[in-house]
Design a protein around this motif. Structure first.
Motif, PDB file in Angstrom:
ATOM      1  N   GLY A  11       0.819  -1.196   0.000  1.00 37.84           N
ATOM      2  CA  GLY A  11       0.000   0.000   0.000  1.00 37.84           C
ATOM      3  C   GLY A  11       0.857   1.252   0.000  1.00 37.84           C
ATOM      4  O   GLY A  11       2.082   1.199   0.075  1.00 37.84           O
ATOM      5  N   PRO A 117      -3.295   3.333   4.044  1.00 40.63           N
ATOM      6  CA  PRO A 117      -3.865   1.992   4.063  1.00 40.63           C
ATOM      7  C   PRO A 117      -3.739   1.283   5.412  1.00 40.63           C
ATOM      8  O   PRO A 117      -4.479   0.344   5.677  1.00 40.63           O
ATOM      9  CB  PRO A 117      -3.068   1.244   2.981  1.00 40.63           C
ATOM     10  N   PHE A 120      -7.173   2.726   7.728  1.00 41.28           N
ATOM     11  CA  PHE A 120      -8.563   2.871   7.307  1.00 41.28           C
ATOM     12  C   PHE A 120      -9.488   2.196   8.316  1.00 41.28           C
ATOM     13  O   PHE A 120      -9.148   1.203   8.928  1.00 41.28           O
ATOM     14  CB  PHE A 120      -8.783   2.322   5.889  1.00 41.28           C
ATOM     15  N   SER A 128      -9.088   4.375   2.851  1.00 42.06           N
ATOM     16  CA  SER A 128      -7.703   4.310   2.382  1.00 42.06           C
ATOM     17  C   SER A 128      -7.547   5.109   1.103  1.00 42.06           C
ATOM     18  O   SER A 128      -8.413   5.090   0.229  1.00 42.06           O
ATOM     19  CB  SER A 128      -7.305   2.856   2.115  1.00 42.06           C
TER      20      SER A 128
END
Length: 170
Positions: A11, A117, A120, A128
């Motif tokens: 991410g 990420p 979230f 995210s």
């Protein structure tokens, strides 16, 4: 059957100061509190004798592996993240950390905060920055229409507000 797993896409590296604090707190708790407790319980289970049929010993070994895996992940992730603690120059546009108010075609309002990420949380309205919704919202400003591609069909939203404000006390 192989144990090889294809690596997951990493991410984004961005995180809010609050998100980094949560990760650091989790790392500290696992390293200083949880791991010593499990290690002590593992030693006690090992002292009971035959380890091959000792359910407590097997369970504690598994638990210790899971804790060590999470500690390793957090250590690597904390070295890699970039903390975003400044407000962008153009506060009228949606960027990382923004609170965005939206209205759908039915007139239903909702509010989201765009975060990294690792942080979230749909219950808090944190989405995210890698999500389809956040990607569609990036660089938009109040009054813009946003089309979000979803598996069950496209959704159209109108941006009714953009704010950069401190996190609500929890």
């Amino acid at each position: 059957m192989s144990r090889l797993r294809t690596p997951q896409k990493q991410g984004s590296k961005y995180i809010t100061p609050e998100g980094k604090k949560r990760l650091v707190d989790e790392f500290t708790h696992l390293w200083k509190v949880k791991r010593p407790q499990v290690t002590q319980a593992l030693a006690a289970a090992a002292a009971e004798g035959d380890r091959s049929e000792n359910a407590e010993y097997i369970y504690r070994k598994k638990q210790l592996r899971e804790i060590d895996h999470r500690i390793h992940f957090l250590k690597n992730r904390l070295e890699d993240v970039v903390v975003v603690d400044t407000v962008p120059d153009d506060e009228g546009r949606v960027f990382f950390g923004a609170w965005v108010r939206l209205e759908d075609s039915d007139g239903t309002a909702c509010e989201y905060r765009i975060v990294g990420p690792d942080e979230f949380d749909p219950g808090k309205g944190y989405i995210s920055m890698d999500s389809p919704m956040a990607r569609a919202l990036m660089r938009k400003c109040e009054g813009d229409e946003v089309v979000v591609r979803r598996p069950k069909g496209d959704a159209v939203f109108t941006v009714t507000g953009v704010q950069y404000r401190p996190v609500r006390s929890e």
